[in-house]
Design a protein around this motif. Structure first.
Motif, PDB file in Angstrom:
ATOM      1  N   LEU A 199      69.983  31.032  15.557  1.00  0.00           N
ATOM      2  CA  LEU A 199      69.398  31.224  14.595  1.00  0.00           C
ATOM      3  C   LEU A 199      70.232  31.860  13.159  1.00  0.00           C
ATOM      4  O   LEU A 199      70.755  32.845  13.814  1.00  0.00           O
ATOM      5  CB  LEU A 199      67.965  32.090  14.823  1.00  0.00           C
ATOM      6  N   VAL A 200      69.978  31.207  12.252  1.00  0.00           N
ATOM      7  CA  VAL A 200      70.841  32.042  11.102  1.00  0.00           C
ATOM      8  C   VAL A 200      69.703  32.180  10.166  1.00  0.00           C
ATOM      9  O   VAL A 200      69.189  31.044   9.368  1.00  0.00           O
ATOM     10  CB  VAL A 200      71.863  30.980  10.501  1.00  0.00           C
ATOM     11  N   GLU A 201      69.584  33.378   9.733  1.00  0.00           N
ATOM     12  CA  GLU A 201      68.656  33.742   8.348  1.00  0.00           C
ATOM     13  C   GLU A 201      69.468  33.673   7.113  1.00  0.00           C
ATOM     14  O   GLU A 201      70.634  33.596   6.974  1.00  0.00           O
ATOM     15  CB  GLU A 201      68.206  34.871   8.468  1.00  0.00           C
ATOM     16  N   SER A 202      68.829  33.348   5.857  1.00  0.00           N
ATOM     17  CA  SER A 202      69.381  33.259   4.688  1.00  0.00           C
ATOM     18  C   SER A 202      68.096  33.493   3.750  1.00  0.00           C
ATOM     19  O   SER A 202      66.955  33.687   4.126  1.00  0.00           O
ATOM     20  CB  SER A 202      69.996  31.862   4.398  1.00  0.00           C
ATOM     21  N   GLY A 203      68.542  33.973   2.593  1.00  0.00           N
ATOM     22  CA  GLY A 203      67.682  34.293   1.380  1.00  0.00           C
ATOM     23  C   GLY A 203      67.367  35.473   1.001  1.00  0.00           C
ATOM     24  O   GLY A 203      66.542  35.691   0.050  1.00  0.00           O
ATOM     25  N   GLY A 204      68.002  36.379   1.777  1.00  0.00           N
ATOM     26  CA  GLY A 204      67.525  37.707   1.357  1.00  0.00           C
ATOM     27  C   GLY A 204      68.539  38.009   0.038  1.00  0.00           C
ATOM     28  O   GLY A 204      69.304  37.431  -0.605  1.00  0.00           O
ATOM     29  N   GLY A 205      68.102  39.362  -0.416  1.00  0.00           N
ATOM     30  CA  GLY A 205      68.953  39.823  -1.614  1.00  0.00           C
ATOM     31  C   GLY A 205      68.209  41.039  -2.402  1.00  0.00           C
ATOM     32  O   GLY A 205      67.231  41.520  -1.695  1.00  0.00           O
ATOM     33  N   LEU A 206      68.485  41.222  -3.495  1.00  0.00           N
ATOM     34  CA  LEU A 206      67.886  42.482  -4.338  1.00  0.00           C
ATOM     35  C   LEU A 206      66.865  41.978  -5.337  1.00  0.00           C
ATOM     36  O   LEU A 206      67.322  41.013  -5.919  1.00  0.00           O
ATOM     37  CB  LEU A 206      69.090  43.148  -4.965  1.00  0.00           C
ATOM     38  N   VAL A 207      65.825  42.583  -5.427  1.00  0.00           N
ATOM     39  CA  VAL A 207      64.728  42.136  -6.311  1.00  0.00           C
ATOM     40  C   VAL A 207      63.788  43.146  -6.819  1.00  0.00           C
ATOM     41  O   VAL A 207      63.952  44.138  -6.089  1.00  0.00           O
ATOM     42  CB  VAL A 207      63.881  40.849  -5.487  1.00  0.00           C
ATOM     43  N   GLN A 208      63.587  43.236  -7.874  1.00  0.00           N
ATOM     44  CA  GLN A 208      62.512  44.376  -8.381  1.00  0.00           C
ATOM     45  C   GLN A 208      61.044  44.191  -7.843  1.00  0.00           C
ATOM     46  O   GLN A 208      60.834  43.003  -7.565  1.00  0.00           O
ATOM     47  CB  GLN A 208      62.441  44.059 -10.083  1.00  0.00           C
ATOM     48  N   ALA A 209      60.509  45.202  -7.918  1.00  0.00           N
ATOM     49  CA  ALA A 209      59.004  45.355  -7.278  1.00  0.00           C
ATOM     50  C   ALA A 209      58.346  44.322  -8.107  1.00  0.00           C
ATOM     51  O   ALA A 209      58.385  44.145  -9.390  1.00  0.00           O
ATOM     52  CB  ALA A 209      58.765  46.722  -7.536  1.00  0.00           C
ATOM     53  N   GLY A 210      57.400  43.468  -7.450  1.00  0.00           N
ATOM     54  CA  GLY A 210      56.774  42.546  -8.031  1.00  0.00           C
ATOM     55  C   GLY A 210      57.381  41.159  -7.992  1.00  0.00           C
ATOM     56  O   GLY A 210      56.507  40.245  -8.249  1.00  0.00           O
ATOM     57  N   GLY A 211      58.508  41.066  -7.511  1.00  0.00           N
ATOM     58  CA  GLY A 211      59.258  39.892  -7.378  1.00  0.00           C
ATOM     59  C   GLY A 211      59.058  39.103  -6.172  1.00  0.00           C
ATOM     60  O   GLY A 211      58.092  39.613  -5.496  1.00  0.00           O
ATOM     61  N   SER A 212      59.618  37.940  -6.019  1.00  0.00           N
ATOM     62  CA  SER A 212      59.761  37.181  -5.071  1.00  0.00           C
ATOM     63  C   SER A 212      60.819  36.794  -4.332  1.00  0.00           C
ATOM     64  O   SER A 212      61.923  36.735  -4.970  1.00  0.00           O
ATOM     65  CB  SER A 212      58.934  35.900  -5.309  1.00  0.00           C
ATOM     66  N   LEU A 213      60.700  36.301  -2.956  1.00  0.00           N
ATOM     67  CA  LEU A 213      61.956  36.010  -2.324  1.00  0.00           C
ATOM     68  C   LEU A 213      61.643  34.978  -1.404  1.00  0.00           C
ATOM     69  O   LEU A 213      60.322  35.075  -0.686  1.00  0.00           O
ATOM     70  CB  LEU A 213      62.861  36.936  -1.612  1.00  0.00           C
ATOM     71  N   LYS A 214      62.218  33.853  -1.051  1.00  0.00           N
ATOM     72  CA  LYS A 214      61.911  32.770   0.203  1.00  0.00           C
ATOM     73  C   LYS A 214      63.152  33.075   1.097  1.00  0.00           C
ATOM     74  O   LYS A 214      64.131  32.498   0.721  1.00  0.00           O
ATOM     75  CB  LYS A 214      61.673  31.642  -0.239  1.00  0.00           C
ATOM     76  N   LEU A 215      62.791  33.656   2.557  1.00  0.00           N
ATOM     77  CA  LEU A 215      63.626  33.544   3.565  1.00  0.00           C
ATOM     78  C   LEU A 215      63.639  32.501   4.183  1.00  0.00           C
ATOM     79  O   LEU A 215      62.552  31.626   4.521  1.00  0.00           O
ATOM     80  CB  LEU A 215      63.439  34.898   4.413  1.00  0.00           C
ATOM     81  N   SER A 216      64.858  31.971   4.738  1.00  0.00           N
ATOM     82  CA  SER A 216      64.947  30.642   5.559  1.00  0.00           C
ATOM     83  C   SER A 216      65.499  31.051   6.823  1.00  0.00           C
ATOM     84  O   SER A 216      66.529  32.161   6.875  1.00  0.00           O
ATOM     85  CB  SER A 216      65.730  29.507   4.990  1.00  0.00           C
ATOM     86  N   CYS A 217      65.321  30.389   7.900  1.00  0.00           N
ATOM     87  CA  CYS A 217      65.808  30.675   9.227  1.00  0.00           C
ATOM     88  C   CYS A 217      66.220  29.036   9.985  1.00  0.00           C
ATOM     89  O   CYS A 217      65.029  28.466  10.222  1.00  0.00           O
ATOM     90  CB  CYS A 217      64.928  31.418  10.212  1.00  0.00           C
ATOM     91  N   THR A 218      67.288  28.822  10.062  1.00  0.00           N
ATOM     92  CA  THR A 218      67.657  27.587  10.487  1.00  0.00           C
ATOM     93  C   THR A 218      68.365  27.770  11.839  1.00  0.00           C
ATOM     94  O   THR A 218      69.015  28.369  12.198  1.00  0.00           O
ATOM     95  CB  THR A 218      68.856  26.964   9.522  1.00  0.00           C
ATOM     96  N   ALA A 219      67.731  26.743  12.560  1.00  0.00           N
ATOM     97  CA  ALA A 219      67.981  26.810  14.129  1.00  0.00           C
ATOM     98  C   ALA A 219      68.760  25.631  14.901  1.00  0.00           C
ATOM     99  O   ALA A 219      68.537  24.374  14.287  1.00  0.00           O
ATOM    100  CB  ALA A 219      66.615  27.139  15.149  1.00  0.00           C
ATOM    101  N   SER A 220      69.394  25.766  15.832  1.00  0.00           N
ATOM    102  CA  SER A 220      70.159  24.740  16.565  1.00  0.00           C
ATOM    103  C   SER A 220      69.486  24.999  17.777  1.00  0.00           C
ATOM    104  O   SER A 220      68.974  26.037  18.523  1.00  0.00           O
ATOM    105  CB  SER A 220      71.595  25.058  16.917  1.00  0.00           C
ATOM    106  N   GLY A 221      69.044  23.750  18.630  1.00  0.00           N
ATOM    107  CA  GLY A 221      68.480  23.627  19.853  1.00  0.00           C
ATOM    108  C   GLY A 221      67.286  23.126  19.818  1.00  0.00           C
ATOM    109  O   GLY A 221      66.698  23.506  18.794  1.00  0.00           O
ATOM    110  N   ARG A 222      66.951  22.595  21.007  1.00  0.00           N
ATOM    111  CA  ARG A 222      65.474  21.979  20.965  1.00  0.00           C
ATOM    112  C   ARG A 222      64.372  22.730  21.023  1.00  0.00           C
ATOM    113  O   ARG A 222      63.173  22.411  20.855  1.00  0.00           O
ATOM    114  CB  ARG A 222      65.745  20.758  21.981  1.00  0.00           C
ATOM    115  N   THR A 223      64.598  23.844  21.691  1.00  0.00           N
ATOM    116  CA  THR A 223      63.543  24.976  22.015  1.00  0.00           C
ATOM    117  C   THR A 223      62.764  25.267  20.829  1.00  0.00           C
ATOM    118  O   THR A 223      61.670  25.548  20.770  1.00  0.00           O
ATOM    119  CB  THR A 223      63.857  26.039  22.810  1.00  0.00           C
ATOM    120  N   PHE A 224      63.540  25.254  19.490  1.00  0.00           N
ATOM    121  CA  PHE A 224      62.911  25.766  18.238  1.00  0.00           C
ATOM    122  C   PHE A 224      61.676  25.023  18.238  1.00  0.00           C
ATOM    123  O   PHE A 224      60.532  25.609  17.556  1.00  0.00           O
ATOM    124  CB  PHE A 224      63.671  25.410  17.138  1.00  0.00           C
TER     125      PHE A 224
END
Length: 124
Positions: free
Chosen positions: A4-29
């Motif tokens: 699993l590889v997460e991405s999308g984090g960062g620095l944001v001001q209060a009230g703001g938005s972020l979208k995290l992603s998690c991309t996987a390899s393998g059929r179990t996902f």
């Protein structure tokens, strides 16, 4: 084996938005329930949200209900976490995980695989 590889984090001001992603390899996902957890230094990994294998059922921690939305795209082997109206107390390293079948998705010990985490920092 699932990676699993997460991405999308960062620095944001209060009230703001972020979208995290998690991309996987393998059929179990695509046949497993998935979850997002977060952790700050010195504290245990905390449940944030989880989703069933087909996306039909979602569950959230009370602290993020109505602000965060978990979703998945099995065709892309990707899990998402849309985070709106972020607060400083949401600052943490966020992890995605693959839950063991038939277990509670709210408990970190029920997850077999984890990503490396992505840092989210919300400034006041």
């Amino acid at each position: 084996q699932v990676q699993l590889v997460e991405s999308g984090g960062g620095l944001v001001q209060a009230g703001g938005s972020l979208k995290l992603s998690c991309t996987a390899s393998g059929r179990t996902f695509s046949v497993s329930a998935l979850g997002w957890f977060r952790q700050t230094s010195g504290k245990e990994r905390e449940f944030v949200a989880a989703i069933s294998w087909n996306g039909a059922v979602t569950t959230y921690a009370d602290s993020v209900e109505d602000r965060f939305t978990i979703s998945r795209d099995n065709a892309k082997n990707t899990l998402y976490l849309q985070m709106n109206n972020l607060k400083p107390e949401d600052s943490a390293v966020y992890y995605c995980g693959v839950a063991r079948a038939g277990t509670s998705t709210r408990r970190a010990q029920n997850y077999d695989y984890w990503g490396q985490g992505t840092q989210v920092t919300v400034s006041s």
